[in-house]
Scaffold this motif. Structure first.
Motif, PDB file in Angstrom:
ATOM      1  N   PRO A   1       4.318   3.707  -3.446  1.00  0.00           N
ATOM      2  CA  PRO A   1       4.884   4.600  -2.420  1.00  0.00           C
ATOM      3  C   PRO A   1       3.842   5.467  -1.710  1.00  0.00           C
ATOM      4  O   PRO A   1       4.143   6.049  -0.662  1.00  0.00           O
ATOM      5  CB  PRO A   1       5.862   5.483  -3.227  1.00  0.00           C
ATOM      6  CG  PRO A   1       6.158   4.713  -4.466  1.00  0.00           C
ATOM      7  CD  PRO A   1       4.895   3.984  -4.785  1.00  0.00           C
ATOM      8  N   LEU A   2       2.629   5.545  -2.258  1.00  0.00           N
ATOM      9  CA  LEU A   2       1.588   6.391  -1.666  1.00  0.00           C
ATOM     10  C   LEU A   2       0.767   5.671  -0.599  1.00  0.00           C
ATOM     11  O   LEU A   2      -0.089   6.288   0.042  1.00  0.00           O
ATOM     12  CB  LEU A   2       0.639   6.894  -2.762  1.00  0.00           C
ATOM     13  CG  LEU A   2       1.270   7.646  -3.935  1.00  0.00           C
ATOM     14  CD1 LEU A   2       0.197   8.027  -4.947  1.00  0.00           C
ATOM     15  CD2 LEU A   2       2.020   8.871  -3.455  1.00  0.00           C
ATOM     16  N   LEU A   3       1.020   4.385  -0.403  1.00  0.00           N
ATOM     17  CA  LEU A   3       0.156   3.573   0.453  1.00  0.00           C
ATOM     18  C   LEU A   3       0.591   3.537   1.914  1.00  0.00           C
ATOM     19  O   LEU A   3      -0.074   2.903   2.738  1.00  0.00           O
ATOM     20  CB  LEU A   3       0.064   2.147  -0.103  1.00  0.00           C
ATOM     21  CG  LEU A   3      -0.522   2.046  -1.521  1.00  0.00           C
ATOM     22  CD1 LEU A   3      -0.507   0.588  -2.001  1.00  0.00           C
ATOM     23  CD2 LEU A   3      -1.929   2.613  -1.577  1.00  0.00           C
ATOM     24  N   GLY A   4       1.697   4.187   2.237  1.00  0.00           N
ATOM     25  CA  GLY A   4       2.132   4.256   3.634  1.00  0.00           C
ATOM     26  C   GLY A   4       2.529   2.916   4.222  1.00  0.00           C
ATOM     27  O   GLY A   4       2.349   2.686   5.429  1.00  0.00           O
ATOM     28  N   LEU A   5       3.067   2.034   3.403  1.00  0.00           N
ATOM     29  CA  LEU A   5       3.439   0.703   3.874  1.00  0.00           C
ATOM     30  C   LEU A   5       4.741   0.732   4.662  1.00  0.00           C
ATOM     31  O   LEU A   5       5.604   1.570   4.450  1.00  0.00           O
ATOM     32  CB  LEU A   5       3.586  -0.249   2.683  1.00  0.00           C
ATOM     33  CG  LEU A   5       2.291  -0.584   1.919  1.00  0.00           C
ATOM     34  CD1 LEU A   5       2.617  -1.258   0.598  1.00  0.00           C
ATOM     35  CD2 LEU A   5       1.385  -1.470   2.767  1.00  0.00           C
ATOM     36  N   SER A   6       4.856  -0.228   5.582  1.00  0.00           N
ATOM     37  CA  SER A   6       6.087  -0.416   6.344  1.00  0.00           C
ATOM     38  C   SER A   6       6.235  -1.908   6.614  1.00  0.00           C
ATOM     39  O   SER A   6       5.387  -2.720   6.210  1.00  0.00           O
ATOM     40  CB  SER A   6       6.026   0.355   7.657  1.00  0.00           C
ATOM     41  OG  SER A   6       5.092  -0.253   8.542  1.00  0.00           O
ATOM     42  N   ASP A   7       7.293  -2.264   7.351  1.00  0.00           N
ATOM     43  CA  ASP A   7       7.487  -3.690   7.637  1.00  0.00           C
ATOM     44  C   ASP A   7       6.464  -4.226   8.628  1.00  0.00           C
ATOM     45  O   ASP A   7       6.389  -5.437   8.856  1.00  0.00           O
ATOM     46  CB  ASP A   7       8.910  -3.963   8.125  1.00  0.00           C
ATOM     47  CG  ASP A   7       9.289  -3.139   9.344  1.00  0.00           C
ATOM     48  OD1 ASP A   7       8.418  -2.389   9.863  1.00  0.00           O
ATOM     49  OD2 ASP A   7      10.442  -3.234   9.786  1.00  0.00           O
ATOM     50  N   ASP A   8       5.654  -3.345   9.213  1.00  0.00           N
ATOM     51  CA  ASP A   8       4.577  -3.786  10.104  1.00  0.00           C
ATOM     52  C   ASP A   8       3.232  -3.917   9.383  1.00  0.00           C
ATOM     53  O   ASP A   8       2.244  -4.315   9.992  1.00  0.00           O
ATOM     54  CB  ASP A   8       4.400  -2.785  11.257  1.00  0.00           C
ATOM     55  CG  ASP A   8       5.593  -2.787  12.198  1.00  0.00           C
ATOM     56  OD1 ASP A   8       6.172  -3.865  12.418  1.00  0.00           O
ATOM     57  OD2 ASP A   8       5.950  -1.702  12.689  1.00  0.00           O
ATOM     58  N   SER A   9       3.197  -3.560   8.107  1.00  0.00           N
ATOM     59  CA  SER A   9       1.933  -3.519   7.372  1.00  0.00           C
ATOM     60  C   SER A   9       1.551  -4.888   6.813  1.00  0.00           C
ATOM     61  O   SER A   9       2.383  -5.786   6.658  1.00  0.00           O
ATOM     62  CB  SER A   9       2.030  -2.513   6.219  1.00  0.00           C
ATOM     63  OG  SER A   9       2.349  -1.224   6.679  1.00  0.00           O
ATOM     64  N   PHE A  10       0.257  -4.997   6.489  1.00  0.00           N
ATOM     65  CA  PHE A  10      -0.288  -6.214   5.876  1.00  0.00           C
ATOM     66  C   PHE A  10      -1.094  -5.802   4.657  1.00  0.00           C
ATOM     67  O   PHE A  10      -2.066  -5.056   4.761  1.00  0.00           O
ATOM     68  CB  PHE A  10      -1.164  -6.949   6.887  1.00  0.00           C
ATOM     69  CG  PHE A  10      -1.796  -8.212   6.369  1.00  0.00           C
ATOM     70  CD1 PHE A  10      -1.132  -9.050   5.484  1.00  0.00           C
ATOM     71  CD2 PHE A  10      -3.084  -8.569   6.782  1.00  0.00           C
ATOM     72  CE1 PHE A  10      -1.723 -10.222   5.012  1.00  0.00           C
ATOM     73  CE2 PHE A  10      -3.682  -9.732   6.326  1.00  0.00           C
ATOM     74  CZ  PHE A  10      -2.996 -10.560   5.442  1.00  0.00           C
ATOM     75  N   LEU A  11      -0.673  -6.273   3.479  1.00  0.00           N
ATOM     76  CA  LEU A  11      -1.340  -5.959   2.218  1.00  0.00           C
ATOM     77  C   LEU A  11      -2.060  -7.195   1.699  1.00  0.00           C
ATOM     78  O   LEU A  11      -1.478  -8.284   1.652  1.00  0.00           O
ATOM     79  CB  LEU A  11      -0.326  -5.457   1.187  1.00  0.00           C
ATOM     80  CG  LEU A  11      -0.864  -5.086  -0.205  1.00  0.00           C
ATOM     81  CD1 LEU A  11      -0.080  -3.891  -0.783  1.00  0.00           C
ATOM     82  CD2 LEU A  11      -0.801  -6.257  -1.191  1.00  0.00           C
ATOM     83  N   VAL A  12      -3.319  -7.020   1.301  1.00  0.00           N
ATOM     84  CA  VAL A  12      -4.116  -8.096   0.702  1.00  0.00           C
ATOM     85  C   VAL A  12      -4.489  -7.693  -0.715  1.00  0.00           C
ATOM     86  O   VAL A  12      -4.993  -6.589  -0.946  1.00  0.00           O
ATOM     87  CB  VAL A  12      -5.391  -8.364   1.523  1.00  0.00           C
ATOM     88  CG1 VAL A  12      -6.303  -9.352   0.794  1.00  0.00           C
ATOM     89  CG2 VAL A  12      -5.042  -8.911   2.900  1.00  0.00           C
ATOM     90  N   ASP A  13      -4.226  -8.573  -1.676  1.00  0.00           N
ATOM     91  CA  ASP A  13      -4.550  -8.326  -3.081  1.00  0.00           C
ATOM     92  C   ASP A  13      -5.643  -9.304  -3.500  1.00  0.00           C
ATOM     93  O   ASP A  13      -5.416 -10.518  -3.573  1.00  0.00           O
ATOM     94  CB  ASP A  13      -3.302  -8.512  -3.944  1.00  0.00           C
ATOM     95  CG  ASP A  13      -3.522  -8.113  -5.401  1.00  0.00           C
ATOM     96  OD1 ASP A  13      -4.678  -7.844  -5.791  1.00  0.00           O
ATOM     97  OD2 ASP A  13      -2.529  -8.076  -6.150  1.00  0.00           O
TER      98      ASP A  13
END
Length: 202
Positions: free
Chosen positions: A57-69
């Protein structure tokens, strides 16, 4: 149990490092150059779910975001991020067994490939060569200390510091060398570091 897993992971790290050095010396091709660095870089134990629950919840993600692991393992960060925020996610790992687990979990959670993808690739190769790293809003890392030196330098070159778009980097276990953290916590004995490109200086 946690300590036993870390000890096992470290032992496997040392075994693979010895094998890699021996193969390099003898010219063996049983392990491809593309797979060696990541095999030496990532722990076997997955990120504890409590860390994901606290930090996601601290990462400021939204449906427009792109996360890479990078070193995604069984894909738990990807699945949690997409289910909670609807963001696009990409996981990179060289361990086919863990990637199969990730694919199975993605399917079981009813998530499509257009939303959550995993790919078999060396994390260093990805960070050096793939433009997707430049598109990421959040990068997640769970790599050994020895790998964080090179990855810190790579990400400093590949994600743009000082641009208006902020990129956040979350590192589980070890600090990202050459970066100033904006938040640090210890959860169940594991340190977690959060970095932001707008908190860095060239």
């Amino acid at each position: 149990m946690k300590q036993a897993l870390l000890l096992y992971a470290k032992r496997r790290f040392n075994e693979m490092k010895s094998d890699h050095e021996r193969q390099t010396t003898t010219g063996s091709t049983t392990t491809t150059p593309k797979s060696s660095p990541s095999q030496l870089a990532a722990p076997i134990s997955p990120t504890p779910n409590l860390i994901i629950e606290v930090f996601l919840p601290l990462l400021g993600l939204s449906d427009d975001s792109f996360l890479v692991d990078l070193g995604c393992g069984d894909g738990r960060w990807l699945i949690a991020a997409n289910k909670q925020f609807g963001c696009r996610c990409l996981g990179i790992d060289v361990d086919e067994e863990r990637l199969e687990r990730a694919r199975k979990s993605i399917c079981e959670n009813g998530l499509g490939e257009e939303a959550v993808q995993v790919r078999r690739q060396d994390v260093f190769e990805f960070a050096k060569e793939c433009d997707e790293i430049r598109e990421a809003d959040v990068v997640v890392l769970y790599l050994f200390r020895e790998a964080m030196v090179e990855m810190g330098a790579l990400l400093r070159r590949r994600v743009s510091l000082g641009e208006r778009r902020r990129v956040q980097i979350l590192s589980v276990g070890f600090a990202l060398v050459g970066w100033n953290s904006v938040r640090e916590e210890k959860i169940n004995g594991i340190r977690v570091y959060l970095y932001s490109t707008d908190g860095q200086h060239r």
